[in-house]
Scaffold this motif. Structure first.
Motif, PDB file in Angstrom:
ATOM      1  N   MET A   1       0.879  -1.130   0.092  1.00 21.36           N
ATOM      2  CA  MET A   1       0.159   0.049  -0.112  1.00 21.36           C
ATOM      3  C   MET A   1       0.791   1.155   0.009  1.00 21.36           C
ATOM      4  SD  MET A   1      -3.098  -0.779  -0.463  1.00 21.36           S
ATOM      5  CE  MET A   1      -3.361  -2.146  -0.794  1.00 21.36           C
TER       6      MET A   1
ATOM      7  N   ILE B   1       2.467   1.905  -3.430  1.00 24.05           N
ATOM      8  CA  ILE B   1       1.627   2.363  -4.463  1.00 24.05           C
ATOM      9  C   ILE B   1       0.955   3.776  -4.157  1.00 24.05           C
ATOM     10  CG2 ILE B   1       0.630   0.291  -5.418  1.00 24.05           C
ATOM     11  CD1 ILE B   1      -1.633   0.990  -3.938  1.00 24.05           C
TER      12      ILE B   1
ATOM     13  N   MET C   1      -0.540   4.510  -1.297  1.00 24.21           N
ATOM     14  CA  MET C   1      -1.994   4.729  -0.796  1.00 24.21           C
ATOM     15  C   MET C   1      -2.020   5.695   0.497  1.00 24.21           C
ATOM     16  SD  MET C   1      -5.007   3.320  -0.448  1.00 24.21           S
ATOM     17  CE  MET C   1      -4.808   1.856  -1.264  1.00 24.21           C
ATOM     18  N   PRO C   2      -3.221   6.634   0.154  1.00 28.39           N
ATOM     19  CA  PRO C   2      -3.347   7.769   1.272  1.00 28.39           C
ATOM     20  C   PRO C   2      -3.008   7.268   2.562  1.00 28.39           C
ATOM     21  CG  PRO C   2      -5.009   7.759  -0.241  1.00 28.39           C
ATOM     22  CD  PRO C   2      -4.217   6.605  -0.514  1.00 28.39           C
TER      23      PRO C   2
ATOM     24  N   PHE D   1       1.941   8.755  -0.374  1.00 27.53           N
ATOM     25  CA  PHE D   1       0.932   9.541  -1.036  1.00 27.53           C
ATOM     26  C   PHE D   1       1.254  10.897  -1.184  1.00 27.53           C
ATOM     27  CE2 PHE D   1      -2.980  11.802  -0.063  1.00 27.53           C
ATOM     28  CZ  PHE D   1      -3.727  11.449  -1.345  1.00 27.53           C
TER      29      PHE D   1
ATOM     30  N   ILE E   1       1.237   4.202 -11.214  1.00 27.47           N
ATOM     31  CA  ILE E   1       0.771   3.890  -9.933  1.00 27.47           C
ATOM     32  C   ILE E   1      -0.325   2.648 -10.157  1.00 27.47           C
ATOM     33  CG2 ILE E   1      -0.850   4.558  -8.121  1.00 27.47           C
ATOM     34  CD1 ILE E   1       0.267   7.522  -8.636  1.00 27.47           C
ATOM     35  N   VAL E   2      -1.033   2.691 -11.150  1.00 23.05           N
ATOM     36  CA  VAL E   2      -2.040   1.511 -11.239  1.00 23.05           C
ATOM     37  C   VAL E   2      -1.028   0.154 -11.640  1.00 23.05           C
ATOM     38  CG1 VAL E   2      -3.841   0.635 -12.472  1.00 23.05           C
ATOM     39  CG2 VAL E   2      -3.632   3.148 -12.250  1.00 23.05           C
ATOM     40  N   LEU E   3      -0.426   0.526 -12.443  1.00 21.36           N
ATOM     41  CA  LEU E   3       0.369  -0.761 -12.825  1.00 21.36           C
ATOM     42  C   LEU E   3       1.176  -1.288 -11.590  1.00 21.36           C
ATOM     43  CD1 LEU E   3       1.499  -2.094 -15.291  1.00 21.36           C
ATOM     44  CD2 LEU E   3       3.334  -0.594 -15.599  1.00 21.36           C
TER      45      LEU E   3
ATOM     46  N   LEU F   1       0.071  -1.153  -8.560  1.00 17.56           N
ATOM     47  CA  LEU F   1      -0.967  -2.222  -7.968  1.00 17.56           C
ATOM     48  C   LEU F   1      -0.829  -3.220  -8.230  1.00 17.56           C
ATOM     49  CD1 LEU F   1      -3.005  -1.479  -5.680  1.00 17.56           C
ATOM     50  CD2 LEU F   1      -4.546  -1.960  -7.451  1.00 17.56           C
ATOM     51  N   ALA F   2      -0.791  -3.333  -9.824  1.00 15.90           N
ATOM     52  CA  ALA F   2      -1.371  -4.668 -10.370  1.00 15.90           C
ATOM     53  C   ALA F   2      -0.038  -5.681 -10.272  1.00 15.90           C
ATOM     54  CB  ALA F   2      -1.233  -4.417 -11.919  1.00 15.90           C
TER      55      ALA F   2
END
Lengths: 173, 100, 665, 560, 532
Positions: D409, D412, D414-415, D420, D445-447, D449-450
């Protein structure tokens, strides 16, 4: 007078140097080296470096060389049969040539430069030891300490190296 | 007055001598001795320049050189002893593990 | 008075709550008493309200509470009591009360008895909201509420597939109408910024004809759905899956007439939109005729009645469409009486026959269930328009209006419809009660007359069917018309057709003749020469089959609307799974391929480039390493050489001219 | 006392390393404790440093200067600004955590700790050097232990990136050999790393020497050079390029990154942590220190190069991470991808974005440190890093799995985590200049997470091979401590970044002002910025000294 | 522009963090029963708190109430700023209400790792409430993102389907993809403020505070860019039509509790009404934007309904019905008039009772048959009359039968849409028909008709806990349907303010415009007393 001593010390130093590398018996070599060291000490006197003269005699001639001789005795080395290989002669001449050229270069140089803050007069006033001491423990304190540590390290290193391996060490390895 | 170049010349000759010693001798101890010669040659130079340029730096460094020479001798001789203990020789040619 | 108005829907509501939540806890007896008792109380209140209205002649609005509000919108849950409402109230609560009573007997012993009465009472609440609401939205609550109850009650026997399907169909088809109704409500709001009848009708004059037409047509869509007119009539015959009292109450007497009520309520708007009026009239006329033709050949007793209901509702629409609003309401009322009577009697028949509904398996019941027979006959006479039964007066008035207004085509359609009505109703009567018994023996043993609790309400209804028409006598000037005049005259500038008595009498004669003709034909075919009917049918097999299959309209709708929608659903579902989700998955795949590509580059370009350098280095080293002799001397020699070169380099770099005086800098 | 903080931080690990020399190899506990103690002292001092740093005053603080060679203009000159302070803190935290992560190393633990301490100390040295010579000195010094740590305690990477096949090595003469040349051995990794970094260092050294030579100032003092050195024209460009690419190779910027994932993968956990956590930041930091400080105009002209390359870094690194099968490769490539964000933040040359970049360095240090620590734990327990063959470990090690989740988290952004804030700052700052890059970063960022979730799923969920049933969780406090420490930092600073931000702004503001020649808006109205920040800090309730050199606690009490 | 009222007691913070703390405490407990009871207690107390908030809320007021503000990251202008107004306050109550019901539902349906389940659920509650109470955009975003974590695990660990891993990841990736774009949008808002602040010499020059962002002009073309960026985040979460494919998966594979949250709490559309519309009034009224939004919404209505029509699985049907309903909500929102907005808002609340309620009932069915597929049903009404009844009641609410809550909302939406764009409204009305069709058809096949084969064994009707859930939902359904006045009053003030904001547009930029007073204007309103 100075010139005479200079010539004497120089010549003896050079001859002793040549002997050092030329003698077959290592002990003889050692003795030649001793001669060299002493005469270099003499050169130091000519250069107003009394302190260094003393150190040269005490440390070099007194301590280091004795160490060498001790080791030589300890190992009881034999005289070398042959030490000058033919191909080494090339090296000899090459080296001599190279340094000949360097010497020429050196001698051509004017050696001119700004004078420092330690003229002979000033040194002679309080003595060389004084001057060295002041300098050593002010500007060069850190290098001095480093050298001290270095020496300590060297001594420790020597001890560790020369120590007879014990059973425990063997086991660890 | 002896010119500086005279000292420089002497030191150069001594240095060459030491160098030749290092190069041609096979006995490890003598090689070390040759190194001592070279150090002394350097010291002469240092002190001479120190004198002529009126700076104490040369002498100080020469002192350091002596100190280092002492260390070198100690360590070097210790190594010789170790090596000799294993090989019963101080011949440099036999210590050729340092190749490819 | 206000309290009385409020109480009308509250009584059944209380009954709903009690029966719905606690019904399981107490006996059936208490449940049904609560049910009919509450409706009865409502009826009494309605009578009170009616009397008050009759006395004062003033419409009044009663606000219960503020319902939806915000911005420029305020909708109250409020009731409007005017003569139209009063009539509807009386019909709804009165007929409703009777049917509740009847149901006690009819539903006796059924599973879910309490549930039935809960639904019925809920229906009453909704219907009352429908007729009492003072704005479109309250009307709409009732409108959808009765739809829901219709759904629930059609699906009362929910474990029957046909009942479940019929229920769904009824609701969905109604919803189509409701959507139209909603649009009408929006249009009204957009134009008037209010949904209250009084304010809307007061401002109606500002409306353009086009907008009025639009609103009226949208309303018509709603009415068509609820009142089962062409093209949304198909749900009503199917709705006969519900228990018979439900058919009587909801699908004959009250709910299906809501469309008529709504049109009459909005007659101010309709009056401004001639196109819409014409549409209404034609929808009504066509439906009247169309449903009647289907009714000719049906064999299910309730279905015949259902088509007749559709047909009669067509008459009411026709009346609305030609501006005869009073006549429409009049017919609505009389129809409520006799159609309830017919249905309930039919229920009595079915009850007697333990559930048999096929008239081809009846016959000769007159002797076995005389009371029922008599009552059914009254109903038949009333619907066929035989003087002086209620149906005669009301239907005749409609036809007369059509004639007077010069709508001769409509008149002709109505007349043919009347003929057909008389024919198929008597056909029904003959097949059921006369002739030889076609009962299967097992059923025949158990045939019995219904209990008094069922017959009693029937008798009341029969009386009403007989006498109800006299409220509108004389035509155009009866008490009924005067009472309703306050409502129907709004916005019409008092324009009334002065119809001469002679013309009226002639038309009455004609109507009676038509009805009698129908009766006669039925008598001939089903009583005198019973074999003729089958012969006629055999002579026109395709016509017969078409009629029997209700013109294949259900199948047509299935093929045109239901199936394509399902297909569309399947197609879109496929689309969703493969295309839309496919895009998502595709993005994932693309990421994956991008990753593979990047890794390939990493391996074969980035790493490889480095490795090639490394490998070249390695190979070079393999040859160069020969230099490493291991001899210190050699190293030192090289060192010296290097040093030599370095010194020269340094000298060159710092400028040879300045010499070695580095320290000097 | 306080002003000597830097010396404590820097020399505690060095002294620890020396002290370790005298501890017998057998006394492992003693070895560990000494390492932990020295790391702990360093950590405490750096925490003190962090909070004692006065953002209002700004500039370089805690300066220590010892002449070293007057002749050459070299001095042992230490000092930190708002950029160095957080990085020093990060290094100290990771060192301390790394000591505990390596707690169970059995093979030559003493030597391992010595090298680890030296590595960290050298890294810290870079962050606080104000003298180019020592900056370079420490920089090189940090590379050498890496070589040994990798070569001796590393592990072979068994072709998890599908880079190698075991047979390929034997086929010396085939073309395949080019693609497989030694690439699965730890020695390869170590050598590649050392060569790469040394090569980079040589470039940088050349740049530094050019600065030295052509500044005409005869000094390595960065502060003097900054004020007085003027470079222009081709010379400036050449120096800048040398410095940039020299240091960027350790950062690493695409396409100079290939040493880093291999190095990460081969290195032991603690080394990977330090490596990815702080070693790579040496590159960014040095670029800021040298290029930004000394060559501001050239930076302004040439920094777009970084903005272009960072796109490749982000996407390419992310993609390869997505495809890799080795846990450490995944984390390694993710690091190299995330360094792209730092470059983006740096390239935009904006107050906010540069601060974001610095904060991101810290944030990434925490997140990646956690990830590597846990990848290392899993590896220790299962002896494999092959994601497909793992799975279902959550039942065996719930604590680690939980921490792993938090680390993902954080990674990526995550707040709630400091990542973040850093990310937002980078995005805020860079949008005006590089909107395209911002969008790419956002997709990155999405990548992230993936591939992180993919890895988490591969490791902890699904069915577990019975093979790994002996794997156990991090139960002991020593095992949990490092993870908890990093998590705490990540989240605490994520929720209360006030002081952190002020510290960083104190470092970045003057830099950006110099480079862009645009004074911060607030500064136009007198000293408004300072004042505001002061007020806001008061609001946030962070402890910060108003007067230098006095303990912070008294300060805040006094302030109230 | 908006008045702020403080409460004198940090009730929102308490509301916000109470479940989280409760969840953490839960982790310390061991006994299974104790955990359940504790979870229920926490959820219940939270509900009580929420009710207190609702009761203390001043209706018919546009003010931001219960305001709390603390500087968080002052240099970036990020603050811990909580407040509720008429738009958000009902959602808080809804969330607390649904959580209680989910806890009740999960009582015996969650069999493994119940401790973590309840902890995750309560954590989720915190994040959702956080989304609703945050006035600071970054704080909002923080909770928005944090929501993903418990959601992910709830789906992944306690989901019933075989593909739950995939569904969980898909959900998270999808939402994250959208929200990163939203983050960019938020950042752009901030940058816009920054530019303005710089030119007007305002300090601090950054802010993410909703109330302050409202006060400055945003150029219309930039508004449109920001709108679409924020749209991405909201549309993915909502989900709007082409972005919806995660929803059926998540609802099918996830646990019922999660499905209730996903389907019942409309975060995406809340985002539109909370932030997009007021902050970007010109963009929201832009012809292109409205057309696109309306088109998407109408497609969603019809597409969702028609696809729902043929679904054999109840949960998938509900997923598409949810999409359809969201279409209505969006139609209402972009009608941009009072009725539309009010209706949308009310419908969002309503869906929390109706759609979420249907999911509860789907859950009851699932408990009994281990499936919600049509093949396991048929004629169930006979076996489970109560369940069937409640299914019908809540289903009727879902299809918008008058008298239920669904009608009020739907009516207002359609009315609003019709007022603004009659054609869109007219098309949307058709959704009413399909809504009835798909629900009733399914109901007919599942509940009515003869008993399906394989159902001969005893199936228990609703038990006490389930009855509590069903009844409480039904009560809300009828309450809002028949007497929505309290709810409407709560939201009217804020909706009015929003409409005015939309009419007025964002502040005009110009040389003569003076910076608005940015000072924090909060009025104390005495605890316990209602200052009218």
């Amino acid at each position: 007078m100075v010139l005479f001593f200079f010539v004497y010390f120089s010549l003896v130093s050079i001859v002793a140097g040549v002997f050092t590398i030329a003698f077959r018996n290592p002990v003889h070599c050692g003795l030649a080296l001793l001669t060299l060291l002493l005469h270099v000490a003499g050169l130091f006197v000519l250069l107003n470096a009394e302190f260094l003269f003393a150190v040269q005699i005490i440390v070099y001639a007194g301590a280091i060389l004795v160490l060498y001789l001790f080791v030589l005795m300890l190992l009881n080395l034999k005289t070398e049969q042959r030490y000058l290989h033919t191909r080494h002669a090339i090296i000899l001449f090459a080296t001599a040539g190279i340094f000949g050229e360097l010497l020429l270069l050196l001698l051509q140089s004017p050696f001119s430069g700004a004078k420092g803050d330690a003229p002979a007069v000033a040194i002679l006033q309080d003595g060389d030891s004084f001057a060295v001491g002041i300098k050593m423990f002010s500007d060069y304190l850190l290098p001095f300490e480093i050298v001290g540590v270095f020496l300590l390290g060297a001594i420790i290193g020597a001890i560790v190296l020369a120590k007879t391996p014990t059973a425990v060490d063997a086991e660890q390895e | 007055m002896i010119p500086l170049s005279a000292y420089v010349a002497v030191s150069a000759v001594l240095f060459t001598t030491g160098l030749i010693g290092v190069l041609i001798r096979r006995n490890f101890i003598i090689v070390l001795m040759s190194v001592e010669i070279m150090l002394n040659a350097a010291n002469i130079n240092l002190v001479a320049f120190s004198h002529y340029l009126e700076s104490m730096a040369g002498q100080i460094v020469a002192l350091f050189v002596i100190a280092i020479a002492a260390g070198e001798a100690a360590v070097g001789l210790a190594i010789i002893i170790v090596v000799f203990r294993g090989r019963l020789s101080t011949n440099v040619d036999e210590l050729n593990l340092l190749k490819w | 008075m206000d309290l009385l108005v409020l109480l009308i829907p509250v009584f059944p509501l209380v009954a709903v709550l009690l029966n719905g939540l606690l019904g399981r806890r107490y006996s059936h007896d208490l449940a049904h008493r609560l049910a009919w008792g509450s409706v009865g109380l409502s009826f009494l209140c309605a009578v009170g309200v009616f009397v008050e209205t009759l006395r004062t002649g003033v419409a009044r609005e009663v606000v219960a509470y503020r319902w939806i509000f915000g911005g420029d919108l305020t909708i109250n849950l409020a009731f409007l009591v005017d003569p139209l409402t009063c009539i509807m109230l009386l019909v709804v609560t009165g007929v409703g009360f009777l049917i509740h009573l009847y149901s006690v007997g009819y539903m006796h012993g059924e599973e879910g008895f309490t549930r039935f009465f809960t639904y019925m009472n809920l229906f009453m609440v909704s219907m009352l909201l429908l007729v009492m609401g003072n704005n479109y939205l309250v009307l709409f609550i009732g409108w959808e509420g009765v739809g829901l109850c219709s759904y629930l009650l059609i699906g009362y026997y929910y474990d029957k597939v046909s009942a479940a399907k019929a229920a769904t169909k009824a609701f969905v088809v109604n919803r189509i109408g409701d959507a139209g109704f909603l649009l009408a409500i929006f249009l009204v709001f957009v134009n008037f910024k209010t949904l209250d009848y009084t304010q809307v009708f007061a401002q109606a004059g500002q409306l353009s004809t086009g907008m009025a037409t639009a609103i009226a047509l949208c309303l018509l869509v709603g009415a068509v759905g609820k009142s089962a007119q062409i093209p949304l009539y198909t749900w009503l015959p199917d709705a006969m899956e519900g228990p018979t009292p439900v058919s009587a109450l909801i699908h004959a007497a009250t709910m299906v007439t809501a469309g008529v009520y709504m049109i009459v309520r909005n007659h101010v708007l309709y009056d401004m939109a001639p196109v819409a009026m014409t549409t209404v009239a034609w929808v009504g006329g066509l439906t009247a005729l169309f449903a009647a033709t289907i009714g000719l050949v049906q064999t299910d007793i309730k279905r015949v009645l259902a088509y007749s209901t559709v047909s009669q509702l067509g008459y009411m629409f026709l009346a609305c469409g030609i501006g005869a609003y009073t006549a429409a309401i009049f017919h609505l009322m009389t129809h409520a009486f006799f159609k309830a009577l017919l249905f309930l009697s039919a229920g009595s028949v079915i009850h007697a026959l333990s559930g048999e509904q096929d008239i081809m398996k009846m016959g000769g019941l007159k002797a076995k269930i005389p009371w029922t027979h008599a009552l059914f006959l009254v109903g038949t006479l009333a619907i066929a328009g035989i003087f002086p039964f209620a149906g005669f007066w009301s239907k005749d008035e409609i036809m007369a209006h059509a004639f007077v207004h010069g709508q001769y085509v409509l008149y002709a359609m109505a007349a043919i419809g009347a003929f057909l009505t008389a024919f198929y109703m008597f056909r029904l009567t003959y097949l059921t009660f006369y002739g030889a018994s076609r009962l299967d023996p097992h059923t025949a043993e158990h045939v019995h007359e219904s209990p008094p609790i069922m017959i009693g309400p029937l008798a009341v209804l029969a009386v009403l069917s007989l006498l109800g028409g006299f409220a509108g006598v004389p035509p155009e000037a009866g008490w009924f018309h005067q009472f309703l005049h306050a409502v129907t005259a709004v916005g019409r500038g008092g324009e009334e057709h002065g119809v001469g008595f002679g013309l009226v009498a002639t038309l009455m004669m004609v109507a009676t003749a038509i009805a009698l003709l129908g009766w006669g034909l039925a008598h001939y075919l089903y009583s005198v020469r019973t074999e003729k009917a089958a012969q006629w049918a055999a002579r026109l097999p395709r016509v017969y089959a078409t009629l029997l299959n209700k013109y294949h309209v259900d199948e047509l709708y299935d093929a045109l609307i239901v199936e394509p929608t399902k297909r569309l659903g399947l197609a879109w579902d496929w689309f969703d799974r493969t295309v839309i989700d496919g895009v998502v998955v595709g993005v994932g795949r693309m990421t994956h391929s991008g990753s593979a590509l990047s890794t390939w580059i990493e391996k074969y370009v980035v790493y490889a480039a480095l490795n090639v350098v490394g490998y070249a280095n390695h190979q070079a080293a393999r040859s160069w390493r020969k230099l490493q002799t291991g001899q210190v001397h050699h190293y030192v020699a090289i060192l010296v050489a290097g040093f030599f070169i370095l010194v020269h380099l340094i000298l060159a770099w710092w400028g040879g001219a300045s010499g070695i005086g580095i320290a000097a800098r | 006392m306080g002003q000597y903080a830097l010396l404590f931080i820097l020399f505690a690990p060095f002294l620890g390393a020396i002290a370790l020399l005298f501890v017998p190899n057998r006394q492992v506990l003693q070895v560990r404790l000494i390492a932990a103690a020295s790391a702990g002292i360093s950590l405490l001092a750096s925490i003190y440093l962090f909070f004692a740093f006065d953002p209002v005053k700004g500039g370089y603080q805690f300066i220590q200067r010892f002449e070293w060679s007057k002749e050459l203009g070299i001095a042992f000159y230490l000092g930190v600004d708002g950029i160095g302070t957080p990085l020093v803190l990060a290094s100290a935290i990771l060192l301390f955590a790394g000591v505990f992560v390596s707690w169970h190393i059995k093979d030559r633990a003493k030597e391992f700790y010595i090298f680890l301490l030296i590595l960290a100390a050298a890294t810290i040295g870079v962050f606080m050097s104000l003298d180019l010579f020592f900056l370079y000195f420490f920089y090189e010094m940090s590379v050498l232990p890496m070589y040994l740590l990798l070569g001796m305690w590393g592990s072979h990477t068994k072709g998890y990136l599908e880079m190698t096949d075991a047979e390929g090595l034997k086929k010396r003469d085939s073309v395949d050999f080019f693609f497989n040349f030694g690439s699965n051995s730890k020695e390869y990794a170590a050598m590649k790393l050392t060569l790469f970094l040394s090569a980079g260092a040589i470039l940088a050294l050349l740049g530094i020497l050019l600065i030295y030579k052509f500044s005409g100032l005869h000094t390595f003092d960065i502060l003097v050079l900054r004020e007085q050195a003027k470079f222009s024209g081709n010379l400036a460009t050449i120096i800048w390029l040398l410095v940039f690419f020299g240091f960027a190779s350790i950062a690493p910027i695409w396409p100079l990154h290939s040493w880093s994932p291999v190095g990460h993968a081969a290195a032991p956990a603690a080394t990977s942590m330090l490596h990815a956590g702080v070693l790579m930041k040496l590159g960014h930091f040095s670029i800021i220190r040298v290029a930004y400080e000394i060559l501001p105009e050239t930076t302004r002209e040439l920094m777009p190069i970084a903005a272009v390359l960072c796109v490749f870094s982000i996407i390419y690194g992310g993609f390869v991470a997505f495809y890799a099968k080795d846990t450490k490769y995944v984390i390694g490539y993710s690091s190299s991808s995330h360094m792209g964000y730092v470059f983006l933040g740096m390239a935009a040359l904006d107050y906010i974005s540069l601060s974001g970049a610095v904060l991101y360095m810290f944030a990434h240090a925490m997140a990646t440190g956690m990830l590597f620590a846990m990848a290392g734990w899993v590896y220790d327990q299962t002896h494999t890093r092959d994601i497909p063959s793992l799975g279902g470990l959550v039942n065996r090690m719930p604590f680690v799995a939980g921490c792993f989740l938090i680390a993902c988290m954080a990674s990526i952004g995550m707040p709630g985590t400091v990542n973040f804030i850093a990310e937002v700052m980078i995005l805020v700052g860079s949008w005006n200049k590089y909107p395209f890059q911002v969008i790419v970063a956002v997709l990155g960022i999405v990548l992230t997470l993936a591939y992180l979730f993919r890895m988490m799923r591969g490791l902890f969920y699904g069915s577990m091979d019975s093979h790994y049933s002996h794997a156990h969780d991090a139960v002991a406090m020593v095992d949990r401590l490092p993870l908890l420490l990093m998590i705490t930092c990540s989240i605490t600073f994520g929720i209360f970044p006030g002081h952190f931000y002020n510290v960083i702004r104190a470092g970045t503001d003057p830099l950006i002002a110099r480079i862009t020649q645009v004074v911060p808006m607030a500064a136009q109205n007198g000293d408004a910025l300072r004042v505001t920040r002061d007020e806001s800090r008061g609001q946030a309730g962070n402890v910060s000294p108003v007067v230098r050199h006095s303990p912070p606690v008294t300060e805040s009490r006094g302030a109230e | 522009m908006l008045e702020e009222l403080t409460f004198g007691f940090p009730i929102l913070s308490m509301l916000l963090f109470f479940p989280l703390v409760g969840g953490l405490i839960l982790c310390l407990l061991d006994d299974d029963d104790l955990i359940k009871n504790a979870a229920l207690a926490v959820a219940g107390l939270e509900l009580v708190l929420a009710i207190v908030v609702l009761l203390r809320f001043i209706p018919d007021s546009a003010a931001m109430q219960f305001s709390e503000q603390l500087a968080w990251i002052p240099p970036l202008g990020i603050s811990y700023h909580l407040a509720l107004d008429g738009i958000s306050v009902l959602f808080v109550g809804l969330t607390a209400f649904l959580t209680v019901l989910i806890v009740l539902y999960s009582w015996d349906t969650v069999r493994h790792q119940s401790k973590l389940y309840f902890a995750a659920l309560l954590a989720l509650e915190t994040t959702i409430i956080g989304v609703f109470v945050s006035i600071d955009l970054i704080l909002f975003f923080v909770f928005w993102e944090l929501m993903l974590i418990p959601s992910y695990f709830l789906i992944k660990l306690w989901g019933g389907g075989a593909e739950r891993q995939y569904a969980a990841l898909k959900y998270v990736l999808y939402t994250l993809l959208g929200s990163v774009f939203m983050l960019v949008g938020i950042v752009l808002l901030d940058l816009n403020y920054h530019e303005w602040a710089v030119t007007h010499h305002i300090e601090p020059s950054y802010t993410f505070d909703f109330l302050q962002l409202l006060m400055i002009p945003i150029p219309p073309d930039r508004q449109i860019l920001i709108f679409w960026l924020i749209f991405m985040g909201l549309a993915f979460k909502a989900p709007l039509f082409p972005f919806h494919t995660w929803l059926p998966d998540a609802l099918m594979e996830g646990p019922i509790g999660m499905a209730v949250i996903l389907a019942g709490i409309k975060l995406g559309t809340y985002g539109f009404i909370r932030f997009s519309l007021p902050l970007l009034p010109e963009a929201s009224q832009d012809g292109g934007v409205v057309t696109v939004m309306m088109t998407l919404a109408l497609i969603a209505i019809i597409y969702g309904a028609i696809v729902a029509l043929i679904q054999p699985d109840f949960r998938r049907l509900l997923a598409f019905s949810s999409i359809s309903h969201l279409g209505f909500v969006v139609v209402g929102l972009f009608a941009l008039n009072f009725q539309g907005l009010q209706g949308s808002l009310l419908t969002m609340i309503n869906l929390g009772f109706s759609t979420a309620g249907l999911f509860f009932l789907a859950g009851f069915l699932y408990t009994r048959r281990q499936s919600t597929h049509l093949s396991s049903f048929g004629g169930l009404a006979k076996k489970v009359p109560l369940l069937a009844t409640f299914l019908l009641i809540i289903g009727m609410a879902s299809i918008g039968l008058p008298g239920t809550n669904g009608f009020v909302g739907e009516f207002l939406i359609l009315l609003g849409a019709f007022e603004s764009y009659w054609l869109y409204g007219a098309i949307a009305v058709t959704g009413v028909i399909f809504g009835a069709a798909y629900f009733l058809w399914y109901y007919e096949r599942a509940m009515l008709g003869p008993l399906a084969q394989g159902l001969s064994h005893a199936i228990a009707d609703l038990n006490g806990r389930e009855l509590v859930i069903a009844v409480s939902l039904s009560v809300m359904v009828f309450w809002i349907g028949l007497y929505p006045s309290p709810f409407l009053r709560i939201m009217n003030g804020s909706v009015q303010a929003l409409v005015e904001r939309l009419d007025r547009g964002s502040p005009v930029a110009g040389p003569g415009v003076h910076p608005p007073v940015l000072a924090h204007r909060a009025h104390q309103h005495v605890l316990g007393g209602r200052a009218q």
